[in-house]
Design a protein around this motif. Sequence first.
Motif, short mmCIF file in Angstrom:
data_model
loop_
_atom_site.label_atom_id
_atom_site.label_comp_id
_atom_site.label_asym_id
_atom_site.label_seq_id
_atom_site.Cartn_x
_atom_site.Cartn_y
_atom_site.Cartn_z
N ALA A 1 0.82 -1.21 0.00
CA ALA A 1 0.00 0.00 0.00
C ALA A 1 0.86 1.26 0.00
O ALA A 1 0.58 2.22 -0.73
CB ALA A 1 -0.93 -0.01 1.21
N VAL A 2 1.93 1.26 0.78
CA VAL A 2 2.83 2.42 0.83
C VAL A 2 3.48 2.64 -0.53
O VAL A 2 3.57 3.77 -1.00
CB VAL A 2 3.89 2.25 1.94
N GLU A 3 3.91 1.58 -1.18
CA GLU A 3 4.53 1.72 -2.51
C GLU A 3 3.53 2.25 -3.53
O GLU A 3 3.87 3.05 -4.39
CB GLU A 3 5.11 0.38 -2.98
N GLY A 4 2.28 1.79 -3.45
CA GLY A 4 1.25 2.29 -4.36
C GLY A 4 0.95 3.76 -4.13
O GLY A 4 0.78 4.53 -5.07
N ILE A 5 0.88 4.15 -2.87
CA ILE A 5 0.61 5.56 -2.54
C ILE A 5 1.80 6.43 -2.86
O ILE A 5 1.65 7.58 -3.26
CB ILE A 5 0.21 5.68 -1.05
N ARG A 6 3.00 5.88 -2.74
CA ARG A 6 4.22 6.65 -3.03
C ARG A 6 4.25 7.15 -4.48
O ARG A 6 4.80 8.21 -4.77
CB ARG A 6 5.45 5.80 -2.74
N LEU A 7 3.62 6.40 -5.39
CA LEU A 7 3.56 6.82 -6.78
C LEU A 7 2.68 8.04 -6.97
O LEU A 7 2.88 8.83 -7.89
CB LEU A 7 3.04 5.66 -7.65
N ALA B 1 3.72 13.32 -3.39
CA ALA B 1 4.94 14.08 -3.68
C ALA B 1 5.92 14.11 -2.51
O ALA B 1 7.10 14.35 -2.70
CB ALA B 1 4.57 15.51 -4.06
N SER B 2 5.43 13.84 -1.30
CA SER B 2 6.30 13.91 -0.12
C SER B 2 5.90 12.83 0.88
O SER B 2 4.85 12.21 0.77
CB SER B 2 6.19 15.29 0.54
N SER B 3 6.75 12.65 1.88
CA SER B 3 6.44 11.69 2.95
C SER B 3 5.21 12.11 3.74
O SER B 3 4.41 11.26 4.15
CB SER B 3 7.62 11.55 3.90
N ALA B 4 5.03 13.40 3.93
CA ALA B 4 3.86 13.89 4.66
C ALA B 4 2.58 13.55 3.91
O ALA B 4 1.58 13.18 4.53
CB ALA B 4 3.97 15.40 4.88
N GLU B 5 2.62 13.67 2.61
CA GLU B 5 1.45 13.33 1.81
C GLU B 5 1.18 11.82 1.83
O GLU B 5 0.03 11.40 1.83
CB GLU B 5 1.63 13.82 0.37
N ILE B 6 2.23 11.02 1.88
CA ILE B 6 2.06 9.56 2.00
C ILE B 6 1.36 9.25 3.31
O ILE B 6 0.41 8.47 3.34
CB ILE B 6 3.42 8.84 1.92
N TRP B 7 1.82 9.86 4.41
CA TRP B 7 1.18 9.65 5.71
C TRP B 7 -0.29 10.04 5.64
O TRP B 7 -1.15 9.31 6.14
CB TRP B 7 1.87 10.51 6.78
#
Length: 69
Positions: A22-28, A31-37
């Motif tokens: 899920a993290v890898e999918g959202i990472r695409l 734009a930033s780690s904060a947005e991933i969180w």
Amino acid sequence: MLNADPLLARPVLTNANLLSTAVEGIRLKAASSAEIWHLLTQNFTVDLDAVAALIPSEDPEPAWLTVRD
């Protein structure tokens, strides 16, 4: 992070493999780690410690003082 709505059912990611996928999918998309969180916690119920282990922290570059003569 906004307060979670207890009445809204979110998928629970407890398996480390599913969480990393899920993290890898959202990472695409993010734009930033904060947005991933933000995207991860808005869409899933997760163990925040497990997420912190997957997403490296973004430490700021140190500002070095100029050398005095």
